[in-house]
Design an enzyme around this catalytic site. Structure first.
Site, PDB file in Angstrom:
ATOM      1  N   GLY A 199     -73.317  -1.558-112.346  1.00 50.80           N
ATOM      2  CA  GLY A 199     -72.456  -2.410-113.307  1.00 50.80           C
ATOM      3  C   GLY A 199     -72.350  -3.692-112.388  1.00 50.80           C
ATOM      4  O   GLY A 199     -71.577  -4.422-112.102  1.00 50.80           O
ATOM      5  N   ARG A 229     -70.476  -8.707-113.454  1.00 48.32           N
ATOM      6  CA  ARG A 229     -69.335  -8.703-112.979  1.00 48.32           C
ATOM      7  C   ARG A 229     -69.109  -8.799-111.274  1.00 48.32           C
ATOM      8  O   ARG A 229     -69.792  -7.568-111.209  1.00 48.32           O
ATOM      9  CB  ARG A 229     -68.008  -8.398-113.788  1.00 48.32           C
ATOM     10  CG  ARG A 229     -67.348  -7.357-113.877  1.00 48.32           C
ATOM     11  CD  ARG A 229     -66.694  -6.709-114.575  1.00 48.32           C
ATOM     12  NE  ARG A 229     -66.724  -7.339-116.270  1.00 48.32           N
ATOM     13  CZ  ARG A 229     -65.547  -7.381-116.437  1.00 48.32           C
ATOM     14  NH1 ARG A 229     -64.079  -6.809-116.273  1.00 48.32           N
ATOM     15  NH2 ARG A 229     -65.728  -7.298-117.600  1.00 48.32           N
ATOM     16  N   ASN A 267     -73.438   0.602-108.156  1.00 47.52           N
ATOM     17  CA  ASN A 267     -72.174   0.325-108.141  1.00 47.52           C
ATOM     18  C   ASN A 267     -71.218   0.326-109.153  1.00 47.52           C
ATOM     19  O   ASN A 267     -70.090   0.121-108.745  1.00 47.52           O
ATOM     20  CB  ASN A 267     -72.304  -0.870-107.700  1.00 47.52           C
ATOM     21  CG  ASN A 267     -71.208  -1.864-108.315  1.00 47.52           C
ATOM     22  OD1 ASN A 267     -70.375  -2.204-107.315  1.00 47.52           O
ATOM     23  ND2 ASN A 267     -71.527  -2.821-109.157  1.00 47.52           N
ATOM     24  N   TYR A 294     -59.818   9.249-107.256  1.00 48.15           N
ATOM     25  CA  TYR A 294     -60.782   8.697-107.351  1.00 48.15           C
ATOM     26  C   TYR A 294     -61.589   8.544-105.844  1.00 48.15           C
ATOM     27  O   TYR A 294     -62.919   8.225-105.382  1.00 48.15           O
ATOM     28  CB  TYR A 294     -60.208   7.236-106.968  1.00 48.15           C
ATOM     29  CG  TYR A 294     -61.217   5.726-106.790  1.00 48.15           C
ATOM     30  CD1 TYR A 294     -62.309   4.990-107.888  1.00 48.15           C
ATOM     31  CD2 TYR A 294     -60.948   4.664-105.586  1.00 48.15           C
ATOM     32  CE1 TYR A 294     -63.068   4.705-107.379  1.00 48.15           C
ATOM     33  CE2 TYR A 294     -61.875   3.814-105.361  1.00 48.15           C
ATOM     34  CZ  TYR A 294     -63.021   3.766-105.976  1.00 48.15           C
ATOM     35  OH  TYR A 294     -63.106   2.555-105.853  1.00 48.15           O
TER      36      TYR A 294
END
Length: 254
Positions: free
Chosen positions: A12, A15, A96, A159
């Protein structure tokens, strides 16, 4: 600048937090494998920025949710390591990659749950497992978690549960890989202002003011607050730190 000729792999990394991690690792003297899911232009821009610092960088595509692709990914990585560094290992694995998925507990569907599981826990588990033969002894594993494992914000039960599982996993990685002098730690952001949370901040104009009000340092976190911490955890100076949860939230909900 530290010139350690180390190689970091950051998922990841095209960005947000991952991009800053990649850049800070490069600034600290590491070469970087920039792993991205679906925006090769952003990944190429990060590679260019790293090269402008004077380090070597390569972009590789991967969907962390698709565990069946991991063997092919690592076979390709082995070739890239040999071609670019004349090595068959890398030093730092930074897990990440992730995505946001707000849903209150009664509203969470099995598809919502499975999507979070596949990216944030199953993907991390098996991506790291497959990486072990390629991680050099004395290496580092850095898993990214969330402040939501310490404090509860409605809408993030699934999450946060996945990230909680990663926090437990990290202790086991530290224990089981200690004989190879590989450390495993957690870097734990609070609520950050990134692409990850862009929709939430747009939908709730008062959110930024609220987050600042419950944060000791008085503002919302930014991607540039996290990358340097990851670089430190990967440094020689942090070699005696393992199995630790390092929260970087500016002091949220103290």
């Amino acid at each position: 600048m530290e010139t350690n000729n180390k190689i970091a792999l950051v998922t990841g990394a095209n960005r947000g937090l991952g991009k800053d991690m990649a850049l800070k690792l490069a600034q600290s003297g590491s070469d970087v494998i920039v792993v991205y899911r679906n925006n090769n232009e952003e990944a190429d821009e990060v590679v260019s920025e790293i090269k402008s610092i004077g380090r070597t960088a390569v972009a590789m595509q991967l969907d962390i949710a698709k565990t069946f692709t991991f063997d092919a990914f690592y076979n390709k990585l082995s070739v890239i390591l040999n071609e670019n560094w004349n090595r068959n290992t890398f030093d730092f694995l930074v897990n990440n990659a992730g995505h946001d998925a707000y849903s209150l507990f009664p509203d969470t569907t099995e598809d919502d749950f499975d999507n979070l599981m596949n990216v944030h826990f199953k993907g991390v588990y098996f991506f790291t497992q497959r990486a072990l033969p390629l991680i050099a002894d004395n290496g580092r594993i850095v898993n990214i978690s969330t402040g939501l494992t310490r404090f509860a914000t409605p809408g993030y039960a699934a999450y946060a549960a996945m990230k909680g599982a990663v926090e437990v996993l990290t202790k086991y990685l530290a224990k089981e890989l200690g004989h190879r002098k590989i450390t495993a730690n957690l870097v734990v952001p609070g609520i950050m202002k990134t692409n990850f949370t862009k929709a939430a901040f747009a939908a709730h104009p008062e959110l930024e003011k609220y987050v600042a009000s419950i944060t000791a340092l008085g503002r919302v976190g930014l991607p540039t607050d996290i990358g340097g911490i990851v670089a430190f955890v990967c440094s020689e100076s942090a070699g005696w730190i393992t199995a630790q949860r390092i929260e970087a939230s500016g002091g949220m909900y103290l």
